[in-house]
Design an enzyme around this catalytic site. Structure first.
Site, mmCIF file in Angstrom:
data_model
loop_
_atom_site.group_PDB
_atom_site.id
_atom_site.type_symbol
_atom_site.label_atom_id
_atom_site.label_comp_id
_atom_site.label_asym_id
_atom_site.label_seq_id
_atom_site.Cartn_x
_atom_site.Cartn_y
_atom_site.Cartn_z
ATOM 1 N N GLY A 1 0.787 -1.225 0.000
ATOM 2 C CA GLY A 1 0.000 0.000 0.000
ATOM 3 C C GLY A 1 0.819 1.275 0.000
ATOM 4 O O GLY A 1 0.293 2.343 -0.262
ATOM 5 N N SER B 1 5.067 -10.859 -3.844
ATOM 6 C CA SER B 1 3.834 -10.861 -4.634
ATOM 7 C C SER B 1 3.954 -9.848 -5.751
ATOM 8 O O SER B 1 4.889 -9.059 -5.813
ATOM 9 C CB SER B 1 2.655 -10.510 -3.751
ATOM 10 O OG SER B 1 2.814 -9.196 -3.283
ATOM 11 N N SER C 1 -1.036 -1.778 -4.382
ATOM 12 C CA SER C 1 -0.142 -0.704 -4.796
ATOM 13 C C SER C 1 0.171 -0.832 -6.281
ATOM 14 O O SER C 1 -0.281 -1.746 -6.951
ATOM 15 C CB SER C 1 1.133 -0.734 -3.963
ATOM 16 O OG SER C 1 1.765 -1.970 -4.099
ATOM 17 N N ASP D 1 -8.397 -6.278 0.497
ATOM 18 C CA ASP D 1 -7.365 -7.042 1.176
ATOM 19 C C ASP D 1 -7.851 -7.308 2.599
ATOM 20 O O ASP D 1 -7.326 -6.746 3.548
ATOM 21 C CB ASP D 1 -6.048 -6.236 1.165
ATOM 22 C CG ASP D 1 -4.834 -7.134 1.282
ATOM 23 O OD1 ASP D 1 -5.020 -8.349 1.491
ATOM 24 O OD2 ASP D 1 -3.703 -6.629 1.187
#
Lengths: 492, 492
Positions: free
Chosen positions: A169, A195, A200, A257
């Protein structure tokens, strides 16, 4: 029914099987329904498209690359195909949507169906939204972690295996390559799986992919880690937690999330990769993913679940009020990283300081340094140039090459737009910066993103440059500029 | 960018465009992303699959039949293709997921994006789940109805246009063909559009489709109604409320049917089709979709929103404790309907009585009969044989033919299983019966479903037949029998 495989070599982003109308009629399946495809002892589920032309003959089945890759099929090979019944998970997902609590075996059932493709993206979206809305209690979360681990691959490395994770983020928060390089120099084993972007503009995997491969087999990873002490790869390619990879694909659609999934996503991968000591960086702030209170809550949760799975976890809360570094977007972030590792004069102080802090914390967590001495050790390693050499070593082991600044510049998006301040600026908002960078093409287009000219607190005069948007297409650049004007990440 | 259309004639259940890797690279789009395809003044959005083989040349685009049909394309035609930006609706859907209230124009934006395919199924699932969880207030619901109407086609018929709707969920509740036939004999105009199965094993459109066409153009519908006073067609084919059709496709995955959407779904179609008088049948009961209290609530809502849109609405609450008629599944239900219309000795009393009651209510609602006299008029028309003739007329106008009992029998699934009572039975549960019939293949396989041997309250001795499951495949029959054993719709 036995069908002959035709490899049409198409990517659908999901497992698709195409049948002729006649074949579909014979098996008695319809468009959008699911079939099971069996090969040896493997079974995979695919969604049906029906061809009405002469593309396929009766008795043939064409499969998307996703399926061909996952069970390994060859042209003209014979596979057994049958109707896949409607998965039981649907009833369980409905139960969760209605606010029910799922039993451990029910969560396991859902996760297994996610992994075998028995659930479509829309059905997974219902599950994600149910968890997002209702949350999960401790028992459910523990079961989710366990199910994610048990449906994935597990790795084992010799030595002191350490790991880090940053809650996403924060735009440009690319500490991982620096921290991994420093820790590997110190002899720690750090098989870092990262990941791709979720909330983001880019994930570490997206960033490293701009200069090296990030998708490897388990065997390849073992070689890379044995050789260099570390790796920086995409977790999804290893199947450490294939369920999580699919959930993330759906969460990404709305930048969701949910907490239980965040915990399970992080911890399942740390467990599967065989980590002993895990540092978790929780940036908090107004435009970060969590507030300070939520960050402290998350810290408690990570420590609680870490204990249940025998992980030595430490959480640090860090300032997440604004982007870190100057670049946001794969190659723009690589530039910041290389400046720091090469000890260039160009200062990227915030990213450098944070990386040293995190590396120091890892040293102290695993006993490599005394309390209070970690950061000093990290700093010495960085200044010695060994961290840069280690980074080069890792990138080369991943079939890549650390580019020169000139090479980076030549690969950045040629469609660019400087944004000038209309008045004096105050804040640069993370969430909005991430959104604009992703509209500009990040992380898919490696040379796209945002280059900040200013940070929080800097005084910006009217008509002074605040940032530059980079894109690889005029259309995406226009969209990003329009969005900038609309959501104004810079407060005046 | 201009691309040449290749018609591959495949059905994907959604708009898919395939590009070669090179073409995708040139446009700068990736698998799963969306492109806009322009033709004349029409624009449709498609999701990208990428072909890695020689299936397509650079500069070519292959489209799924769904797109070809919706904007009318020919082989080798040139279309303009561009990147479709991420739809703004995503932010609005997130807002609703977070419990926010949507403004009218925000709802309109989402509905427009649903209609133009700008949203994927997973994204629509997030919207459906948000509405399911948070509900919608009156203003939102009104905006939803208005947006569904304004994005659809509107019809206008001369004469007294009446309509009916039954809230779904009651297995075998196929009153529509009987009510429509009776009303049309009385000179009322009844352009009935029905849905396919949502929460039950078959919708009226699925049932009529087993003996006639149900998909027509607007022009064709006008001819059928002018000729026979009525029609019984699938609403989805007319584009009366294309947004609703897509929402239903997603709701069906989990058998969801949130109230605001139910209201909007029913009312938008009644408004679009030009109905003046609308009867709404709300079955309530333990295994019905609503309880009595919820039914009364729904009645109030229907009447409230009906007024806002100038509809003369009456709601009747009916007994929904158990399935109605003997057959559940398209052809099994047709059998019951023909028995009633032909006045055969074989009694299907519950379905007959309910149909007469509903037709009578419509007569009273539009002033065709005095209060208390409607049912008598309906009964006289049914007994005269004119309703059967009218049904034949309508079915023939829809390119069908009313089959003989022998023809129906020959088309029923050949895979059958009698279920015998283990003890004396008490209740036959709607929801479970619907589920088992759909696992057996209903409504896609027209000859599949369930034939009840007993209704509520009937005494069943041990080893006496409770029902028979029909299927057109052994695999589906086995699944249905297994499910029966597991969920036990018959209470002992």
């Amino acid at each position: 029914m036995q069908l002959k495989v035709k490899i049409l070599r198409f990517l659908a982003g999901k497992p698709i099987a195409i049948l002729s109308e006649e074949t579909a009629g014979k098996i008695n399946v319809h468009v959008g329904e699911r079939i099971s495809i069996f090969k040896d002892h493997k079974r995979i589920i695919a969604v049906i498209d029906v061809s009405k032309g002469g593309m396929l003959k009766t008795g043939e089945i064409a499969l998307s690359n996703e399926i061909v890759a996952s069970i390994g099929l060859k042209e003209d090979e014979i596979v057994e195909v049958g109707i896949a019944e409607k998965p039981e998970s649907l009833i369980l997902i409905k139960k969760k949507m209605d606010g029910g609590v799922l039993k451990s075996e029910e969560i396991e059932r859902i996760i297994k169906d996610v992994v075998s493709n028995a659930l479509t993206e829309a059905e997974i979206a219902f599950f994600v939204s149910a968890v997002y809305r209702s949350g999960m209690n401790d028992k459910e979360t523990e079961a989710l972690i366990r199910a994610m681990v048990s449906t994935g691959t597990q790795l084992h490395f010799k030595g002191e295996v350490v790991d880090k994770h940053s809650i996403g983020g924060i735009a440009g928060n690319r500490t991982t390559p620096i921290v991994v390089s420093i820790c590997a120099v110190a002899g720690l084993i750090m098989p870092k799986t990262s990941s791709r972007a979720i909330t983001s503009a880019a994930g570490t995997a997206d960033v490293i992919e701009s200069i090296a491969r990030v998708e490897f087999s388990i065997e390849e990873i073992k070689k890379i880690v044995t050789k260099t002490n570390a790796c920086i790869v995409w977790g999804g390619s290893l199947g450490l937690s294939p369920a999580d990879d699919k959930l993330i694909q759906v969460e990404r659609l709305l930048n969701l999330d949910p907490k239980a999934q965040l915990l399970a996503s992080v911890l399942s991968k740390k467990i599967s990769v065989g980590s002993k000591h895990v540092l978790i960086d929780i940036p908090f702030g107004k435009s970060a993913k969590v507030s300070k209170a939520e960050g402290l809550e998350l810290k408690k949760d990570f420590e609680k679940f870490g204990k249940k799975f025998d992980l030595n976890i430490r959480c640090v809360l860090t300032n997440g009020d604004e982007p870190i570094g100057w670049g946001i977007g794969p190659l723009l972030e690589i530039r910041d990283i290389i400046h720091i590792l090469k000890r260039d004069e160009q200062p990227v102080k915030d990213l450098e300081n944070k990386s040293l802090f995190l590396a120091g914390q890892i040293f102290e967590l695993c006993g490599k340094a005394e309390k209070g001495e970690g950061e000093r050790l990290a700093s010495a390693i960085l200044d010695s140039g060994k961290a840069y050499n280690k980074f080069q070593e890792i990138i080369e082991a991943q079939n890549g090459k650390v580019p020169s600044m000139k090479e980076i510049e030549s690969r950045l998006g040629i469609y660019r737009k400087d944004i000038l301040a209309e008045k004096s600026s105050k804040i640069i908002d993370n969430k909005k910066i991430n959104l604009i960078a992703s509209i500009a093409g990040s992380p898919m287009d490696k040379g796209s993103g945002i280059l900040l000219a200013k940070h929080i607190g800097s005084e910006v005069q009217k008509d002074e440059k605040v940032l530059t948007i980079y894109s690889q297409s005029q259309a995406r650049l226009n969209n990003a500029v329009d969005l900038f004007k609309k959501i104004r990440p810079v407060e005046y």
